[in-house]
Design an enzyme around this catalytic site. Structure first.
Site, PDB file in Angstrom:
ATOM      1  N   ARG A  78       0.836  -1.212   0.000  1.00 17.07           N
ATOM      2  CA  ARG A  78       0.000   0.000   0.000  1.00 17.07           C
ATOM      3  C   ARG A  78       0.864   1.253   0.000  1.00 17.07           C
ATOM      4  NH1 ARG A  78      -3.034  -2.920   4.168  1.00 17.07           N
ATOM      5  NH2 ARG A  78      -4.714  -3.999   3.090  1.00 17.07           N
ATOM      6  N   PHE A  84     -11.987  -3.543  -5.852  1.00 11.08           N
ATOM      7  CA  PHE A  84     -11.918  -4.567  -4.796  1.00 11.08           C
ATOM      8  C   PHE A  84     -11.309  -3.901  -3.551  1.00 11.08           C
ATOM      9  CE2 PHE A  84     -11.333  -6.569  -8.925  1.00 11.08           C
ATOM     10  CZ  PHE A  84     -12.304  -7.554  -8.943  1.00 11.08           C
ATOM     11  N   ASP A 107     -16.448  -2.019  -4.214  1.00  7.26           N
ATOM     12  CA  ASP A 107     -16.442  -3.354  -3.625  1.00  7.26           C
ATOM     13  C   ASP A 107     -17.852  -3.920  -3.725  1.00  7.26           C
ATOM     14  OD1 ASP A 107     -14.282  -4.868  -1.549  1.00  7.26           O
ATOM     15  OD2 ASP A 107     -16.356  -5.572  -1.435  1.00  7.26           O
ATOM     16  N   ASN A 128     -20.146  -4.619  -8.624  1.00  7.37           N
ATOM     17  CA  ASN A 128     -19.306  -5.699  -9.107  1.00  7.37           C
ATOM     18  C   ASN A 128     -18.190  -5.062  -9.937  1.00  7.37           C
ATOM     19  OD1 ASN A 128     -18.128  -7.761 -10.655  1.00  7.37           O
ATOM     20  ND2 ASN A 128     -20.008  -8.974 -10.539  1.00  7.37           N
ATOM     21  N   ALA A 129     -16.945  -5.288  -9.527  1.00  5.58           N
ATOM     22  CA  ALA A 129     -15.828  -4.609 -10.184  1.00  5.58           C
ATOM     23  C   ALA A 129     -15.729  -4.969 -11.669  1.00  5.58           C
ATOM     24  CB  ALA A 129     -14.518  -4.931  -9.469  1.00  5.58           C
ATOM     25  N   ASP A 167      -7.187  -5.457  -6.524  1.00  3.04           N
ATOM     26  CA  ASP A 167      -6.781  -6.366  -5.443  1.00  3.04           C
ATOM     27  C   ASP A 167      -7.905  -7.360  -5.181  1.00  3.04           C
ATOM     28  OD1 ASP A 167      -5.449  -7.542  -3.353  1.00  3.04           O
ATOM     29  OD2 ASP A 167      -5.862  -5.924  -1.916  1.00  3.04           O
ATOM     30  N   CYS A 211      -3.847 -13.222  -5.123  1.00  3.36           N
ATOM     31  CA  CYS A 211      -3.499 -13.994  -3.931  1.00  3.36           C
ATOM     32  C   CYS A 211      -3.801 -15.475  -4.139  1.00  3.36           C
ATOM     33  CB  CYS A 211      -4.218 -13.447  -2.699  1.00  3.36           C
ATOM     34  SG  CYS A 211      -5.994 -13.395  -2.867  1.00  3.36           S
TER      35      CYS A 211
HETATM   36  N1  SAH Z   1      -7.649  -3.968  -1.338  1.00  2.00           N
HETATM   37  C1  SAH Z   1      -8.203  -4.339  -0.061  1.00  2.00           C
HETATM   38  C2  SAH Z   1      -8.374  -5.838   0.089  1.00  2.00           C
HETATM   39  C3  SAH Z   1      -9.239  -6.480  -0.986  1.00  2.00           C
HETATM   40  S1  SAH Z   1      -9.898  -8.014  -0.524  1.00  2.00           S
HETATM   41  C4  SAH Z   1      -7.343  -3.765   1.056  1.00  2.00           C
HETATM   42  O1  SAH Z   1      -6.332  -3.126   0.770  1.00  2.00           O
HETATM   43  O2  SAH Z   1      -7.693  -3.956   2.201  1.00  2.00           O
HETATM   44  C5  SAH Z   1     -10.965  -8.393  -1.852  1.00  2.00           C
HETATM   45  C6  SAH Z   1     -12.271  -7.638  -1.847  1.00  2.00           C
HETATM   46  O3  SAH Z   1     -12.929  -7.908  -3.066  1.00  2.00           O
HETATM   47  C7  SAH Z   1     -13.256  -8.013  -0.756  1.00  2.00           C
HETATM   48  O4  SAH Z   1     -13.549  -6.879   0.007  1.00  2.00           O
HETATM   49  C8  SAH Z   1     -14.523  -8.508  -1.505  1.00  2.00           C
HETATM   50  O5  SAH Z   1     -15.729  -8.066  -0.907  1.00  2.00           O
HETATM   51  C9  SAH Z   1     -14.335  -7.860  -2.841  1.00  2.00           C
HETATM   52  N2  SAH Z   1     -14.970  -8.516  -3.985  1.00  2.00           N
HETATM   53  C10 SAH Z   1     -15.083  -9.835  -4.248  1.00  2.00           C
HETATM   54  N3  SAH Z   1     -15.655 -10.026  -5.466  1.00  2.00           N
HETATM   55  C11 SAH Z   1     -15.905  -8.781  -5.973  1.00  2.00           C
HETATM   56  C12 SAH Z   1     -16.453  -8.301  -7.195  1.00  2.00           C
HETATM   57  N4  SAH Z   1     -16.866  -9.131  -8.146  1.00  2.00           N
HETATM   58  N5  SAH Z   1     -16.517  -6.968  -7.365  1.00  2.00           N
HETATM   59  C13 SAH Z   1     -16.103  -6.103  -6.430  1.00  2.00           C
HETATM   60  N6  SAH Z   1     -15.568  -6.506  -5.255  1.00  2.00           N
HETATM   61  C14 SAH Z   1     -15.460  -7.826  -5.035  1.00  2.00           C
END
Ligand code: SAH
Length: 380
Positions: A197, A213, A235, A263-264, A284, A324
């Protein structure tokens, strides 16, 4: 002590330093080995390879805790391993009180994960030694991963010691966070990205940032700290969006950011169509695959979002992109990014390839402990 005897030729991985014995590698198990017992692991000639915990309900049948013939798996072992884990972190993160204290195989304590948030600990398994060594004000258990159910263990969650506030105040790099152990995915906050970050801060001044995300806003908040002109966070979880919004306000960033539930995949698609551009994009996502079998499908998912992200970047923009999924290795991740870059018809530089923060150490004999890939791309 009962022994688990491996089939001929199935001892190579263990001898090379791995800590997992799969059920399919076992030739025989001595009578009397009960679930949860410490067992000896022996090769087909019955030579001792190590000792570990036995779970006949799981494909991962034994987790090895020691390879030394004269070391018992007892409280003393846990004390020594925990001391070692703490000493390692005090060298790398002196005075830091928010970090992953114990990372399972990476700290030679398979199955045990402990995160520390100041005076509070959150674990995904429990050990009494921690209480004595760290005297935390509270310990919260989050043994609710789906993998536990697969291994025939009941999920467990709740306060194990003292009291734990609903939102633990934590300061990281001068930013204020509120960590909710009961609510978050994982143990409340993604500590594995903590050093990554920071990479966004010096590139953010005056920039338009998309944090896809975003969860509770980790990357977006760092960009705002770096002086971003605006941050849009996306998110799929309404709760995450709410917490990201709260944390941005807590840090005085409310006017420069907006977190949206979406939805991303759809959101990126829409941006691509509308032609709106961003200077920095963060991707992410959660793991798109938890098995080797579904890697091709996951590959397509990763490629889609990375391609779209490259297309919405303004000239000279940077993409911060992560995966991940252990099963998509670092080379695969780079190959996927190469494909996305080629399809985007942009000139793309690989600025850096990073991994998880070193409080999530990787044990050399256990490749599965290296799971996080994080690339920074520059896009002409
Ligand atoms: N970048 C964040 C961690 C991301 S974890 C940080 O720095 O803390 C992954 C995230 O993706 C989760 O919060 C989950 O709710 C979200 N997620 C899962 N599928 C998704 C989708 N299709 N669109 C948007 N968000 C999604």
């Amino acid at each position: 002590m009962a022994a688990v005897v491996l089939a001929r030729g199935k001892d190579q991985r263990i001898k090379a330093g791995h800590l997992w014995v799969y059920a399919s590698e076992i030739a025989s198990v001595d009578e009397g080995a009960a679930p949860g017992d410490v067992v000896e692991v022996r090769d087909f000639r019955r030579r001792l390879l190590g000792r570990g915990t036995y779970n006949p309900a799981s494909t991962l049948a034994v987790r090895i805790f020691t390879r030394h013939a004269d070391e018992a798996v007892d409280r003393g072992l846990f004390e020594r391993r925990i001391e070692e884990a703490l000493a390692y972190r005090s060298r790398l993160f002196p005075a830091e009180t928010t970090l992953r204290l114990i990372f399972s195989e990476g700290d030679h304590l398979p199955g045990l994960v402990v995160d520390r948030y100041g005076g509070f600990l959150c674990l995904q398994e429990v050990l009494a030694v921690l209480k004595e060594r760290l005297e935390p004000a509270g310990i919260y258990e989050r043994s609710d991963l789906s993998s536990r159910v697969r291994e025939g263990l009941p999920p467990a969650e709740g306060i194990l010691l003292g009291s734990v506030p609903e939102a633990i105040p934590v300061i990281l790099d001068g930013l204020e966070f509120r960590v909710r152990l009961s609510e978050g995915q994982k143990t409340g906050f993604y500590l594995d990205q903590r050093l990554n970050r920071r990479e966004i801060v010096p590139l953010s001044e005056g920039k338009r940032v998309l944090d896809a995300f975003c969860n509770t806003g980790g990357f977006g908040l760092y960009a705002l700290k770096g002086g971003a002109a605006s941050v849009v966070g996306v998110d799929i979880s309404a709760t995450s969006v709410l917490r990201a919004t709260e944390q941005a306000a807590l840090n005085g960033f409310a006017g420069r950011c907006e977190f949206r539930q979406a939805n991303a995949f759809d959101f990126l698609h829409e941006l691509d169509r509308s032609g709106e551009k961003f200077d920095l994009v963060v991707l992410d996502p959660p793991a798109f695959t938890k098995s080797a079998r579904s890697v091709p499908q996951a590959w397509r998912g990763y490629k889609e979002i990375n391609l779209r992200a490259l297309r919405v970047l303004s000239p000279g923009g940077f993409l911060f992109t992560a995966s991940c999924s252990f099963h998509l290795g670092a080379e695969d991740f780079l190959a996927m990014l190469r494909e996305a870059a080629a399809d985007s018809r942009r000139r793309v530089r690989l600025v850096a390839l990073r991994g998880q923060s070193p409080d999530h150490p990787m044990l050399s004999g256990v490749p599965e402990t290296r799971y996080l890939k994080f690339a920074i791309l520059h896009c002409s």
